[in-house]
Design an enzyme around this catalytic site. Sequence first.
Site, mmCIF file in Angstrom:
data_model
loop_
_atom_site.group_PDB
_atom_site.id
_atom_site.type_symbol
_atom_site.label_atom_id
_atom_site.label_comp_id
_atom_site.label_asym_id
_atom_site.label_seq_id
_atom_site.Cartn_x
_atom_site.Cartn_y
_atom_site.Cartn_z
ATOM 1 C CG HIS A 29 23.298 -50.893 17.452
ATOM 2 N ND1 HIS A 29 22.834 -50.512 18.686
ATOM 3 C CD2 HIS A 29 23.953 -49.832 16.949
ATOM 4 C CE1 HIS A 29 23.184 -49.264 18.921
ATOM 5 N NE2 HIS A 29 23.871 -48.823 17.878
ATOM 6 C CD GLU A 80 27.968 -49.701 15.226
ATOM 7 O OE1 GLU A 80 28.370 -48.632 15.755
ATOM 8 O OE2 GLU A 80 26.829 -49.831 14.743
ATOM 9 C CG HIS A 81 27.837 -49.574 20.633
ATOM 10 N ND1 HIS A 81 27.743 -48.468 21.448
ATOM 11 C CD2 HIS A 81 26.959 -49.362 19.633
ATOM 12 C CE1 HIS A 81 26.842 -47.633 20.970
ATOM 13 N NE2 HIS A 81 26.345 -48.159 19.869
ATOM 14 C CD GLU A 111 22.935 -45.720 19.629
ATOM 15 O OE1 GLU A 111 22.776 -45.719 18.392
ATOM 16 O OE2 GLU A 111 23.896 -46.286 20.201
#
Length: 448
Positions: A76, A79-80, A156
């Site tokens: 994840h 991905e950013h 997040e």
Amino acid sequence: MHRWIFVKQVCVLIGLTLFFCVGITRAEVFKPQLFKLANGLKVVVISNHRAPLVTQLVMYKVGAMDEPPGQTGIAHFLEHLMFKGTKNLLPGEFSKIVARNGGQENAFTGRDYTGYHQSFASDRLEIMMQIESDRMSNLILTQEDIGPERQVVLEERNTRVENNPSALLSEEVNAAFYLNHPYRRPIIGWRHEIESISRSNLLAFYNKWYAPNNAILVIAGDVNVRDVLGLVKKYYGGIPSKELPPRVKWVEPRHQSDRRITLRHKQVRQPQLFKKFIAPGVMQDAPKSRALEILAEIIGGGTSSRIYQSIVVEQKIAASAGAWYDGETRGPGTFSFFATPLPGKSILDVERAIEKFIADLIEKGVARKEVAVAATRLQDAAIFARDGLYGPAVILGRALAIGLSVDYVEQWPKRISSVTNDDVNRAIRVVFGRGGSVTGLLLPEKKE
């Protein structure tokens, strides 16, 4: 900016249910054309000329389950960072180009895959292919990019998990539920491991898994197949394949003991109960998976479903209740229940009602008519999926990413119609007729 796939409950609520169920009433659902480049990239083209629009999706066959020990959340996190710079683009320039050309973009990380997509006018296909293919092999990561983005990811986690009691409980239930499989780890990662992931960790993960022979490219929309293939070869064809590492063949041992997780939290006003069973996933047992899709529709498909009618409408024990099946996975699937008690009823009242509901289900099963109605409803519910672009791209991208074929998706309507009540009742006994469930209770803090 990026959409993080975290828990199946969220996916159901926003309508991203089992990809098989984004379905259609007859065979040949999307009529895609499948190609494979010499470097191993699989290419799916879905022609749809209803509007001059296109969706491009690149799905990498790597997700949270593939993360090295001690590096939860790295899929994840990367991905950013894929929206930062490359050898040819400055940090943030990718998104500026998409916006300048009137497009929209996003990305998501799941347990089994990571996806990147854009939607745009059909005459902008070439520029979108150019920039998407560029970051497949030319990503540049600097400490100046990594540090601030780490804080974005941590925030997040704060928003989605730390300040969300239901998500906190889900993490702990998953950790207790899976005895061996890496699905027990949170997709967003544990906070202390996110904080410790290094630049070298990120580059190693990127260099290991981001390759054309570990990816699926889906182009859906107002396109000509010949033109698409010409552009694909131009922009993706020159990217060299890599020797991919062998994947661990995770096996989940039999679940024999029932477990119970209780979380009390100051933010909780309404108690909730979740109950989760291990179930065959589609890659383990496709026929049973289809039977469980039917079962989920019968007992958990909205306010007309069995469980809602039983404990909400008739018994008036719960304010809400439902059930769902998650089998679109490389690993084991799950079948889950949830309920919240009505005022004046306790969480134990709800738990007893669900346990009785499951016992009756094992004893009496489902009827032939229920199965037929559920199959028809599943097919009809998303018949307009053909008219979309993003939906078909994701459906096929996800299917191929976990190891299914285009034919499986295309023939799903025919196969789901062949499921019998005997098939469903056998699946009921397999899933619920043995121990090994995990019950999660979300409760308010005790009053002093």
